[in-house]
Design a protein around this motif. Sequence first.
Motif, PDB file in Angstrom:
ATOM      1  N   TYR A 180     -53.489  38.464  73.474  1.00  0.00           N
ATOM      2  CA  TYR A 180     -54.326  39.601  73.949  1.00  0.00           C
ATOM      3  C   TYR A 180     -55.804  38.937  74.328  1.00  0.00           C
ATOM      4  O   TYR A 180     -56.468  39.002  75.474  1.00  0.00           O
ATOM      5  CB  TYR A 180     -54.543  40.597  72.955  1.00  0.00           C
ATOM      6  N   ARG A 181     -56.565  38.081  73.579  1.00  0.00           N
ATOM      7  CA  ARG A 181     -57.676  37.564  73.885  1.00  0.00           C
ATOM      8  C   ARG A 181     -57.651  36.646  74.959  1.00  0.00           C
ATOM      9  O   ARG A 181     -58.454  36.540  75.949  1.00  0.00           O
ATOM     10  CB  ARG A 181     -58.246  36.758  72.567  1.00  0.00           C
ATOM     11  N   GLY A 182     -56.373  35.937  75.102  1.00  0.00           N
ATOM     12  CA  GLY A 182     -56.185  34.953  76.229  1.00  0.00           C
ATOM     13  C   GLY A 182     -56.357  35.612  77.602  1.00  0.00           C
ATOM     14  O   GLY A 182     -56.875  35.257  78.549  1.00  0.00           O
ATOM     15  N   HIS A 183     -55.783  36.945  77.382  1.00  0.00           N
ATOM     16  CA  HIS A 183     -55.721  37.800  78.907  1.00  0.00           C
ATOM     17  C   HIS A 183     -56.936  38.314  79.083  1.00  0.00           C
ATOM     18  O   HIS A 183     -57.137  38.731  80.176  1.00  0.00           O
ATOM     19  CB  HIS A 183     -54.313  38.551  78.716  1.00  0.00           C
ATOM     20  N   HIS A 184     -57.495  39.021  78.030  1.00  0.00           N
ATOM     21  CA  HIS A 184     -58.874  40.030  78.294  1.00  0.00           C
ATOM     22  C   HIS A 184     -60.088  39.490  77.732  1.00  0.00           C
ATOM     23  O   HIS A 184     -61.090  40.298  77.760  1.00  0.00           O
ATOM     24  CB  HIS A 184     -58.383  41.105  77.344  1.00  0.00           C
ATOM     25  N   GLY A 185     -60.148  38.167  76.936  1.00  0.00           N
ATOM     26  CA  GLY A 185     -61.490  37.780  76.128  1.00  0.00           C
ATOM     27  C   GLY A 185     -62.403  37.499  77.276  1.00  0.00           C
ATOM     28  O   GLY A 185     -62.054  37.255  78.393  1.00  0.00           O
ATOM     29  N   LEU A 210     -60.225  34.192  65.271  1.00  0.00           N
ATOM     30  CA  LEU A 210     -59.029  34.905  64.986  1.00  0.00           C
ATOM     31  C   LEU A 210     -58.984  35.313  63.725  1.00  0.00           C
ATOM     32  O   LEU A 210     -58.435  36.169  63.103  1.00  0.00           O
ATOM     33  CB  LEU A 210     -57.920  34.325  65.613  1.00  0.00           C
ATOM     34  N   SER A 211     -59.149  33.950  62.698  1.00  0.00           N
ATOM     35  CA  SER A 211     -58.808  33.997  61.247  1.00  0.00           C
ATOM     36  C   SER A 211     -59.642  35.127  60.406  1.00  0.00           C
ATOM     37  O   SER A 211     -59.489  35.509  59.381  1.00  0.00           O
ATOM     38  CB  SER A 211     -59.162  32.699  60.762  1.00  0.00           C
ATOM     39  N   SER A 212     -61.010  35.433  61.026  1.00  0.00           N
ATOM     40  CA  SER A 212     -61.747  36.439  60.544  1.00  0.00           C
ATOM     41  C   SER A 212     -61.562  37.802  60.969  1.00  0.00           C
ATOM     42  O   SER A 212     -62.133  38.700  60.185  1.00  0.00           O
ATOM     43  CB  SER A 212     -63.463  35.955  60.965  1.00  0.00           C
ATOM     44  N   ILE A 213     -60.798  38.045  61.805  1.00  0.00           N
ATOM     45  CA  ILE A 213     -60.748  39.516  62.315  1.00  0.00           C
ATOM     46  C   ILE A 213     -59.986  40.394  61.411  1.00  0.00           C
ATOM     47  O   ILE A 213     -60.402  41.402  61.241  1.00  0.00           O
ATOM     48  CB  ILE A 213     -60.121  39.444  63.648  1.00  0.00           C
ATOM     49  N   VAL A 216     -59.794  45.252  68.962  1.00  0.00           N
ATOM     50  CA  VAL A 216     -59.635  44.799  70.296  1.00  0.00           C
ATOM     51  C   VAL A 216     -61.152  44.449  70.947  1.00  0.00           C
ATOM     52  O   VAL A 216     -61.314  43.719  71.817  1.00  0.00           O
ATOM     53  CB  VAL A 216     -58.929  46.078  71.299  1.00  0.00           C
ATOM     54  N   GLN A 217     -61.986  45.343  70.416  1.00  0.00           N
ATOM     55  CA  GLN A 217     -63.475  45.047  70.708  1.00  0.00           C
ATOM     56  C   GLN A 217     -63.713  43.451  70.440  1.00  0.00           C
ATOM     57  O   GLN A 217     -64.588  42.889  71.125  1.00  0.00           O
ATOM     58  CB  GLN A 217     -64.317  45.985  70.170  1.00  0.00           C
ATOM     59  N   LEU A 218     -63.512  43.207  69.151  1.00  0.00           N
ATOM     60  CA  LEU A 218     -63.901  41.826  68.838  1.00  0.00           C
ATOM     61  C   LEU A 218     -63.130  40.767  69.517  1.00  0.00           C
ATOM     62  O   LEU A 218     -63.771  39.913  69.768  1.00  0.00           O
ATOM     63  CB  LEU A 218     -63.382  41.671  67.288  1.00  0.00           C
ATOM     64  N   LEU A 219     -61.675  41.062  70.015  1.00  0.00           N
ATOM     65  CA  LEU A 219     -61.043  40.162  70.607  1.00  0.00           C
ATOM     66  C   LEU A 219     -61.739  40.024  72.057  1.00  0.00           C
ATOM     67  O   LEU A 219     -61.677  38.824  72.811  1.00  0.00           O
ATOM     68  CB  LEU A 219     -59.684  40.340  70.700  1.00  0.00           C
ATOM     69  N   THR A 220     -62.026  41.002  72.630  1.00  0.00           N
ATOM     70  CA  THR A 220     -62.452  41.423  74.108  1.00  0.00           C
ATOM     71  C   THR A 220     -64.010  40.798  74.294  1.00  0.00           C
ATOM     72  O   THR A 220     -64.017  40.044  75.347  1.00  0.00           O
ATOM     73  CB  THR A 220     -62.322  42.516  74.641  1.00  0.00           C
ATOM     74  N   HIS A 221     -64.942  41.143  73.469  1.00  0.00           N
ATOM     75  CA  HIS A 221     -66.112  41.287  73.833  1.00  0.00           C
ATOM     76  C   HIS A 221     -66.846  40.176  72.844  1.00  0.00           C
ATOM     77  O   HIS A 221     -68.169  39.995  72.784  1.00  0.00           O
ATOM     78  CB  HIS A 221     -66.854  42.514  73.582  1.00  0.00           C
ATOM     79  N   GLU A 280     -65.176  35.093  79.242  1.00  0.00           N
ATOM     80  CA  GLU A 280     -64.982  33.728  79.516  1.00  0.00           C
ATOM     81  C   GLU A 280     -65.495  32.742  78.770  1.00  0.00           C
ATOM     82  O   GLU A 280     -66.482  32.546  78.158  1.00  0.00           O
ATOM     83  CB  GLU A 280     -65.593  33.712  81.078  1.00  0.00           C
ATOM     84  N   GLY A 281     -64.750  31.679  78.602  1.00  0.00           N
ATOM     85  CA  GLY A 281     -65.095  30.527  77.361  1.00  0.00           C
ATOM     86  C   GLY A 281     -64.121  29.718  77.255  1.00  0.00           C
ATOM     87  O   GLY A 281     -64.058  28.744  76.237  1.00  0.00           O
ATOM     88  N   GLY A 282     -62.880  29.714  77.695  1.00  0.00           N
ATOM     89  CA  GLY A 282     -61.826  28.786  77.640  1.00  0.00           C
ATOM     90  C   GLY A 282     -61.342  28.878  76.233  1.00  0.00           C
ATOM     91  O   GLY A 282     -61.186  29.789  75.667  1.00  0.00           O
ATOM     92  N   PRO A 283     -60.946  27.460  75.865  1.00  0.00           N
ATOM     93  CA  PRO A 283     -60.466  27.336  74.460  1.00  0.00           C
ATOM     94  C   PRO A 283     -61.086  27.892  73.483  1.00  0.00           C
ATOM     95  O   PRO A 283     -60.709  28.350  72.322  1.00  0.00           O
ATOM     96  CB  PRO A 283     -60.326  25.831  74.521  1.00  0.00           C
ATOM     97  N   ALA A 284     -62.658  27.765  73.512  1.00  0.00           N
ATOM     98  CA  ALA A 284     -63.340  28.286  72.298  1.00  0.00           C
ATOM     99  C   ALA A 284     -63.229  29.750  72.215  1.00  0.00           C
ATOM    100  O   ALA A 284     -63.361  30.069  70.911  1.00  0.00           O
ATOM    101  CB  ALA A 284     -64.962  28.021  72.827  1.00  0.00           C
ATOM    102  N   ALA A 285     -63.016  30.565  73.205  1.00  0.00           N
ATOM    103  CA  ALA A 285     -62.545  32.014  73.059  1.00  0.00           C
ATOM    104  C   ALA A 285     -61.258  32.275  72.335  1.00  0.00           C
ATOM    105  O   ALA A 285     -61.060  33.318  71.784  1.00  0.00           O
ATOM    106  CB  ALA A 285     -62.572  32.738  74.142  1.00  0.00           C
ATOM    107  N   LEU A 286     -60.419  31.287  72.213  1.00  0.00           N
ATOM    108  CA  LEU A 286     -59.169  31.394  71.499  1.00  0.00           C
ATOM    109  C   LEU A 286     -59.195  30.942  70.170  1.00  0.00           C
ATOM    110  O   LEU A 286     -57.952  30.909  69.376  1.00  0.00           O
ATOM    111  CB  LEU A 286     -57.899  30.547  72.296  1.00  0.00           C
ATOM    112  N   ARG A 287     -60.106  30.254  69.551  1.00  0.00           N
ATOM    113  CA  ARG A 287     -60.214  29.616  68.376  1.00  0.00           C
ATOM    114  C   ARG A 287     -59.876  30.712  67.188  1.00  0.00           C
ATOM    115  O   ARG A 287     -60.363  31.808  67.346  1.00  0.00           O
ATOM    116  CB  ARG A 287     -61.330  28.688  67.977  1.00  0.00           C
TER     117      ARG A 287
END
Length: 317
Positions: free
Chosen positions: A303-308, A273-276, A263-268, A310-317
């Motif tokens: 989860y990252r899309g809702h809580h991650g 995602l492939s490395s987590i 959760v910390q990696l996804l949020t902050h 700010e960074g748009g699509p880059a945060a979802l890779r």
Amino acid sequence: MNDRDVLAELLKPIRLVSVFHSRWIVRGPWNLQGDDDHCAVLHYALRNSCYVKLQGQQPILLRQGDLAIFPYGTAHLLGDGSPGPARPLCGVLPERRLGESAIVRIGDEGALTELMCASLNYDLGGEAPLYRSLSPVFVLGKPDLDSEPLLLRTLESLVPETERREPGSPLVTLRAFEMVFVLALRVALRNLTVDSPALRALAHPGVSRALSVIYGEFQQPWTLNLLAQRAGMSRSSFAKTFRDLVGEGPALHLTRRRMQEAVQLLTHTQTPLSSIPELVGYKSSVGFHLAFRKILNDTPGRYRGHHGLEGGPAALR
């Protein structure tokens, strides 16, 4: 990793996401009953005193200047100690919208009691596995608050701050409540008694060693047998003792610790995602996704899309 390092894991990920706060101005007799809540609850006695009571326990006197924290919102009664039925909180405050506030007035005769109360909503995914082993309520009196001047000053500043209606006030109030929450938890951890489940678990030589590696080396491929070996106990004895002291089995506790880190990696962070999975101790993404859904009832990507960040699509890779 020592006992205090393990306990410090309780504080690291705690970050409030929203607060509902209220000012209570009440005159006796009065009693209110709240239900279990999915957040922490705070009561700060500004004037006079009152009682808090959990089911099956003796009432606890909350004196003027005392702070009561319910770490995970255990149902409790709040009142002046007078006999008679309690009014349900939902009848007095039918709506408690996050980010909002209210002033509640009850009665017009008798001694005046004034409280500042708050529902502190934190990200449940960041809740450390040992968090629920804390006492359902703890009260910080004058000596406790005097030992934490930053906590005391923040509490005193919160009272006028909650009345301000200026740009940025909601964010300032949120972070001030967060400061109060974390500092109060620090005092609670420092004051753990022999009756505390967390302290009993950490005082057991074998379980303590297992907790140390669960918290500090969660990336390693631990099995029940390996954890029992590290604890210096037989497999069956270790599993039973761990469950008795911690409240859940070692495998589930390890999973929760790994998901806390995920959760910390996804949020902050923007860690792909492939490395987590590998970073939190999983050899396959399938096993990681199944565990994440079991604990968080969600997928990592969503989860990252809702809580991650700010960074748009880059945060979802």
